[in-house]
Design a protein around this motif. Structure first.
Motif, mmCIF file in Angstrom:
data_model
loop_
_atom_site.group_PDB
_atom_site.id
_atom_site.type_symbol
_atom_site.label_atom_id
_atom_site.label_comp_id
_atom_site.label_asym_id
_atom_site.label_seq_id
_atom_site.Cartn_x
_atom_site.Cartn_y
_atom_site.Cartn_z
ATOM 1 N N ILE A 57 -5.647 7.880 1.771
ATOM 2 C CA ILE A 57 -5.732 7.322 3.130
ATOM 3 C C ILE A 57 -5.287 5.873 3.072
ATOM 4 O O ILE A 57 -5.842 5.075 2.312
ATOM 5 C CB ILE A 57 -7.184 7.323 3.670
ATOM 6 C CG1 ILE A 57 -7.835 8.690 3.516
ATOM 7 C CG2 ILE A 57 -7.223 6.875 5.113
ATOM 8 C CD1 ILE A 57 -9.316 8.697 3.932
ATOM 9 N N GLU A 58 -4.300 5.526 3.892
ATOM 10 C CA GLU A 58 -3.868 4.118 3.950
ATOM 11 C C GLU A 58 -4.444 3.454 5.194
ATOM 12 O O GLU A 58 -4.297 3.956 6.298
ATOM 13 C CB GLU A 58 -2.333 4.028 3.995
ATOM 14 C CG GLU A 58 -1.863 2.581 4.169
ATOM 15 C CD GLU A 58 -0.350 2.398 4.116
ATOM 16 O OE1 GLU A 58 0.359 3.322 3.682
ATOM 17 O OE2 GLU A 58 0.118 1.314 4.524
ATOM 18 N N THR A 59 -5.159 2.331 5.013
ATOM 19 C CA THR A 59 -5.611 1.552 6.176
ATOM 20 C C THR A 59 -5.256 0.089 5.944
ATOM 21 O O THR A 59 -5.164 -0.357 4.809
ATOM 22 C CB THR A 59 -7.144 1.587 6.390
ATOM 23 O OG1 THR A 59 -7.776 1.065 5.230
ATOM 24 C CG2 THR A 59 -7.661 2.945 6.679
ATOM 25 N N LYS A 74 0.828 -1.213 0.000
ATOM 26 C CA LYS A 74 0.000 0.000 0.000
ATOM 27 C C LYS A 74 0.861 1.262 0.000
ATOM 28 O O LYS A 74 0.660 2.168 -0.809
ATOM 29 C CB LYS A 74 -0.938 0.005 1.223
ATOM 30 C CG LYS A 74 -1.903 -1.176 1.257
ATOM 31 C CD LYS A 74 -2.747 -1.174 2.525
ATOM 32 C CE LYS A 74 -1.960 -1.397 3.807
ATOM 33 N NZ LYS A 74 -1.316 -2.722 3.904
ATOM 34 N N SER A 75 1.854 1.302 0.929
ATOM 35 C CA SER A 75 2.693 2.505 1.019
ATOM 36 C C SER A 75 3.518 2.692 -0.244
ATOM 37 O O SER A 75 3.720 3.821 -0.699
ATOM 38 C CB SER A 75 3.630 2.413 2.226
ATOM 39 O OG SER A 75 2.882 2.249 3.396
ATOM 40 N N SER A 76 3.982 1.590 -0.807
ATOM 41 C CA SER A 76 4.782 1.696 -2.035
ATOM 42 C C SER A 76 3.929 2.253 -3.166
ATOM 43 O O SER A 76 4.389 3.091 -3.946
ATOM 44 C CB SER A 76 5.346 0.325 -2.439
ATOM 45 O OG SER A 76 6.014 -0.270 -1.354
ATOM 46 N N GLY A 120 10.257 2.117 7.437
ATOM 47 C CA GLY A 120 10.388 1.773 6.014
ATOM 48 C C GLY A 120 9.666 2.787 5.147
ATOM 49 O O GLY A 120 10.182 3.228 4.122
ATOM 50 N N ASP A 121 8.478 3.201 5.612
ATOM 51 C CA ASP A 121 7.702 4.183 4.861
ATOM 52 C C ASP A 121 8.469 5.492 4.755
ATOM 53 O O ASP A 121 8.462 6.146 3.734
ATOM 54 C CB ASP A 121 6.358 4.465 5.548
ATOM 55 C CG ASP A 121 5.382 3.323 5.314
ATOM 56 O OD1 ASP A 121 5.742 2.401 4.580
ATOM 57 O OD2 ASP A 121 4.288 3.371 5.884
ATOM 58 N N ARG A 122 9.146 5.862 5.860
ATOM 59 C CA ARG A 122 9.893 7.123 5.859
ATOM 60 C C ARG A 122 10.969 7.079 4.788
ATOM 61 O O ARG A 122 11.222 8.066 4.106
ATOM 62 C CB ARG A 122 10.512 7.390 7.230
ATOM 63 C CG ARG A 122 9.505 7.871 8.213
ATOM 64 C CD ARG A 122 10.103 8.770 9.282
ATOM 65 N NE ARG A 122 9.009 9.325 10.080
ATOM 66 C CZ ARG A 122 8.572 10.561 9.930
ATOM 67 N NH1 ARG A 122 9.121 11.370 9.067
ATOM 68 N NH2 ARG A 122 7.572 10.991 10.674
HETATM 69 MG MG LIG Z 1 2.192 0.794 4.753
#
Ligand SMILES: [Mg+2]
Ligand SMILES: Nc1nc2c(ncn2[C@@H]2O[C@H](COP(=O)(O)OP(=O)(O)OP(=O)(O)O)[C@@H](O)[C@H]2O)c(=O)[nH]1
Length: 320
Positions: free
Chosen positions: A143-145, A58-60, A94-96
């Motif tokens: 929005i990430e959930t 999702k974050s990627s 990791g997201d950072r």
């Molecule tokens: Mg994520």
């Protein structure tokens, strides 16, 4: 003492965005008055929910989409809900790293909302966060959930468009189907398509959704992406589909109506849940169901009669 004539909106404009969000998150009465002042000013941004199991990418995807939207000169807000869950606690670092170039970009605002609502859904603070970002000029809000559960069902009510991220090699389709959130998605993304095998999930999705959905296969948007590959990764196509969906609402001026319908859905679902818990959670309900169960087992009444008797006792005359 003179009345403070500075509106909440003007006062809010003096605060850095992150401070403003914190205040609106924690101070309920400030949130309420700010929300009513912001309401007429909202309705410009496209709120996109990106959901899926832990680690699906999702974050990627968000990072890649942000890059794409920035190249089109859109300002992007990113809200990550519940990064403190045990499954994802470590992912923030990791997201950072993944998002590092976006942190330096003042056209991108990134924020984690740590709280979930009491019922395991999304906290109501998310509405004000969305209004604030909308009025602050963020064209796209992502929005990430982490699914699956009530938060996911809520996301379907809160986001204008929901993207459900699945993997080529997991049984997620069934999990989401069970949680009741499979059909709330507008776009299905099979990420990590670089691993191969995504065709199977595409076929499985088409069958599952075809059975439960009035839409034809052509109306289903199912995309294969690879969020770690630069060329022909499917992300561009995802961005195009998102633009197309949003463009349609803008063209026929129906975004506000779309949001109202969703809000009404969330309100009704909440009321239904509260009524059911109240009606069935009481001692009286326990007694009524125990007695009816016994009567059914003794062959005195059938189940349909038992159900209407229960409704009569617990709902029509709840105090009896
Ligand atoms: Mg994520
Ligand atoms: N092979 C492959 N790996 C990917 C792809 N997308 C993401 N990953 C990797 O999968 C891992 C998880 O990616 P994230 O983007 O953090 O996934 P997430 O869904 O946001 O994870 P949580 O927030 O922890 O639920 C990372 O190691 C990514 O590099 C992809 O398309 N292909």
């Amino acid at each position: 003492m003179g009345e403070n004539r500075i509106s909440n909106v003007q006062a809010a404009a003096q605060l850095p965005l992150s401070k403003l969000l914190s205040r609106a998150e924690t101070d309920v009465s400030y949130r309420a008055s700010l929300a009513s002042e912001l309401r007429p000013l909202t309705g410009r941004s496209h709120v996109i929910g990106i959901t899926g199991s832990a680690g699906v990418g999702k974050s990627s995807i968000i990072s890649k989409l942000t890059q794409l939207f920035r190249s089109e000169d859109h300002r992007v807000g990113i809200l990550s809900v519940d990064p403190s869950s045990p499954l994802t606690g470590g992912a923030l670092l990791g997201d950072r790293i993944r998002m590092s170039n976006h942190y330096l970009d003042d056209g991108v605002f990134i924020r984690s909302l740590a709280t979930r609502g009491q019922l395991g859904g999304l906290s109501s603070a998310i509405h004000i966060a969305l209004s604030i970002l909308d009025v602050a000029g963020y064209d796209v809000i992502l929005i990430e959930t982490v699914g699956t559960g009530q938060a996911d069902v809520d996301l379907g009510y809160i986001a204008d468009t929901v993207v459900l991220v699945l993997l080529p090699d997991s049984g997620d389709t069934i999990q989401f189907l069970k949680a009741g959130s499979l059909e709330t998605a507008d776009i299905y993304v099979i990420n990590k398509a670089d691993r191969g095998n995504s065709g199977r999930v595409v076929a499985e999705l088409k069958t599952t959704l075809g059975l439960n959905n009035p839409y034809s296969e052509d109306e289903l948007i199912i995309l294969e992406t690879s969020a770690i590959t630069d060329n022909d990764s499917g992300i561009f196509q995802l961005g195009q589909e998102l633009d197309r969906i949003h463009g349609r609402w803008i063209k026929d001026d129906s975004l506000r109506a779309h949001r109202e319908a969703k809000l009404k859905g969330r309100l009704l679902a909440g009321i239904r849940h509260a009524i059911v818990s109240q009606a069935l959670g009481s001692q009286q309900a326990n007694m009524v169901t125990t007695n009816l169960l016994e009567s059914i087992q003794l062959g005195e009444i059938d189940i349909e009669t038992a159900i209407s008797t229960a409704v009569e006792k617990l709902w029509t005359h709840p105090d009896r």
